[in-house]
Motif scaffolding. Sequence first.
Motif, PDB file in Angstrom:
ATOM      1  N   GLN A   1       0.832  -1.207   0.000  1.00  0.00           N
ATOM      2  CA  GLN A   1       0.000   0.000   0.000  1.00  0.00           C
ATOM      3  C   GLN A   1       0.872   1.266   0.000  1.00  0.00           C
ATOM      4  N   LEU A   2       1.918   1.281   0.813  1.00  0.00           N
ATOM      5  CA  LEU A   2       2.780   2.466   0.892  1.00  0.00           C
ATOM      6  C   LEU A   2       3.569   2.685  -0.397  1.00  0.00           C
ATOM      7  N   LYS A   3       4.028   1.609  -1.021  1.00  0.00           N
ATOM      8  CA  LYS A   3       4.757   1.741  -2.279  1.00  0.00           C
ATOM      9  C   LYS A   3       3.871   2.330  -3.365  1.00  0.00           C
ATOM     10  N   SER A   4       2.611   1.921  -3.406  1.00  0.00           N
ATOM     11  CA  SER A   4       1.710   2.458  -4.429  1.00  0.00           C
ATOM     12  C   SER A   4       1.385   3.927  -4.149  1.00  0.00           C
ATOM     13  N   GLN A   5       1.287   4.305  -2.876  1.00  0.00           N
ATOM     14  CA  GLN A   5       1.014   5.702  -2.526  1.00  0.00           C
ATOM     15  C   GLN A   5       2.186   6.614  -2.887  1.00  0.00           C
ATOM     16  N   CYS A   6       3.407   6.119  -2.707  1.00  0.00           N
ATOM     17  CA  CYS A   6       4.595   6.935  -2.965  1.00  0.00           C
ATOM     18  C   CYS A   6       5.087   6.810  -4.402  1.00  0.00           C
ATOM     19  N   GLY A   7       4.663   5.775  -5.105  1.00  0.00           N
ATOM     20  CA  GLY A   7       5.155   5.556  -6.460  1.00  0.00           C
ATOM     21  C   GLY A   7       6.624   5.194  -6.468  1.00  0.00           C
ATOM     22  N   ALA A   8       7.032   4.380  -5.504  1.00  0.00           N
ATOM     23  CA  ALA A   8       8.437   4.010  -5.373  1.00  0.00           C
ATOM     24  C   ALA A   8       8.545   2.556  -4.940  1.00  0.00           C
ATOM     25  N   GLY A   9       9.749   2.026  -5.009  1.00  0.00           N
ATOM     26  CA  GLY A   9      10.000   0.663  -4.567  1.00  0.00           C
ATOM     27  C   GLY A   9      10.264   0.635  -3.078  1.00  0.00           C
ATOM     28  N   GLY A  10      10.313  -0.562  -2.540  1.00  0.00           N
ATOM     29  CA  GLY A  10      10.587  -0.695  -1.119  1.00  0.00           C
ATOM     30  C   GLY A  10      10.707  -2.142  -0.712  1.00  0.00           C
ATOM     31  N   THR A  11      11.037  -2.345   0.566  1.00  0.00           N
ATOM     32  CA  THR A  11      11.209  -3.699   1.082  1.00  0.00           C
ATOM     33  C   THR A  11      10.966  -3.718   2.587  1.00  0.00           C
ATOM     34  N   VAL A  12      10.812  -4.940   3.111  1.00  0.00           N
ATOM     35  CA  VAL A  12      10.723  -5.159   4.553  1.00  0.00           C
ATOM     36  C   VAL A  12      12.022  -5.813   4.988  1.00  0.00           C
ATOM     37  N   LYS A  13      12.730  -5.189   5.935  1.00  0.00           N
ATOM     38  CA  LYS A  13      13.977  -5.739   6.470  1.00  0.00           C
ATOM     39  C   LYS A  13      13.941  -5.647   7.982  1.00  0.00           C
ATOM     40  N   GLU A  14      14.062  -6.799   8.651  1.00  0.00           N
ATOM     41  CA  GLU A  14      14.172  -6.857  10.111  1.00  0.00           C
ATOM     42  C   GLU A  14      13.076  -6.062  10.805  1.00  0.00           C
ATOM     43  N   ASN A  15      11.844  -6.293  10.425  1.00  0.00           N
ATOM     44  CA  ASN A  15      10.669  -5.656  11.027  1.00  0.00           C
ATOM     45  C   ASN A  15      10.661  -4.135  10.808  1.00  0.00           C
ATOM     46  N   GLU A  16      11.284  -3.673   9.749  1.00  0.00           N
ATOM     47  CA  GLU A  16      11.268  -2.273   9.336  1.00  0.00           C
ATOM     48  C   GLU A  16      10.857  -2.215   7.878  1.00  0.00           C
TER      49      GLU A  16
ATOM     50  N   ASP B   1      12.967  10.057  -0.614  1.00  0.00           N
ATOM     51  CA  ASP B   1      12.624  10.823   0.582  1.00  0.00           C
ATOM     52  C   ASP B   1      11.118  11.109   0.565  1.00  0.00           C
ATOM     53  N   HIS B   2      10.351  10.325   1.308  1.00  0.00           N
ATOM     54  CA  HIS B   2       8.888  10.443   1.326  1.00  0.00           C
ATOM     55  C   HIS B   2       8.364  10.591   2.749  1.00  0.00           C
ATOM     56  N   LYS B   3       9.088  11.317   3.604  1.00  0.00           N
ATOM     57  CA  LYS B   3       8.695  11.415   5.012  1.00  0.00           C
ATOM     58  C   LYS B   3       7.298  11.997   5.180  1.00  0.00           C
ATOM     59  N   GLN B   4       7.033  13.129   4.546  1.00  0.00           N
ATOM     60  CA  GLN B   4       5.742  13.805   4.737  1.00  0.00           C
ATOM     61  C   GLN B   4       4.586  12.978   4.182  1.00  0.00           C
ATOM     62  N   LYS B   5       4.773  12.394   3.020  1.00  0.00           N
ATOM     63  CA  LYS B   5       3.727  11.582   2.400  1.00  0.00           C
ATOM     64  C   LYS B   5       3.408  10.366   3.273  1.00  0.00           C
ATOM     65  N   LEU B   6       4.448   9.686   3.759  1.00  0.00           N
ATOM     66  CA  LEU B   6       4.243   8.514   4.601  1.00  0.00           C
ATOM     67  C   LEU B   6       3.605   8.893   5.935  1.00  0.00           C
ATOM     68  N   LEU B   7       3.956  10.052   6.465  1.00  0.00           N
ATOM     69  CA  LEU B   7       3.338  10.533   7.697  1.00  0.00           C
ATOM     70  C   LEU B   7       1.829  10.679   7.521  1.00  0.00           C
ATOM     71  N   GLN B   8       1.418  11.273   6.414  1.00  0.00           N
ATOM     72  CA  GLN B   8      -0.010  11.454   6.140  1.00  0.00           C
ATOM     73  C   GLN B   8      -0.728  10.120   5.945  1.00  0.00           C
TER      74      GLN B   8
END
Length: 119
Positions: free
Chosen positions: A77-92, A98-105
């Motif tokens: 869900q977050l990757k689609s909102q930001c239009g970027a790639g991502g991963t889960v590593k060690e419960n993070e 840099d998508h701090k504000q978008k992810l905060l919302q």
Amino acid sequence: MSTEKRKSSNSNKQEKVVYREFGGDNSAATERAVPDLPPSQQNLRVQSSRAGRKGKTVTVITGFQAKPETLTALLKQLKSQCGAGGTVKENEIEIQGDHKQKLLQVLTQIGYKVKISGG
């Protein structure tokens, strides 16, 4: 030769274990329990980081207390909102860029308690 034959015939049978330090059959009992708290009870931190990533900026979300299946669904869900790639590593969760504000919302709308950490 007779001892070799005896050993090979015994290896076909089930081995009798006299002592085992960390039993192999009870893997469900030895797994670490991960609490799957609702979003309103989790305090998350969002920060941008470039350390150890060859100069590429990554937004890291830490503080999750959820199962890996929940994190992968949230990551999608977050990757689609930001239009970027991502991963889960060690419960993070790491999102490229840099998508701090978008992810905060987005996380606040879902119901998480979120704070921006770092500069």
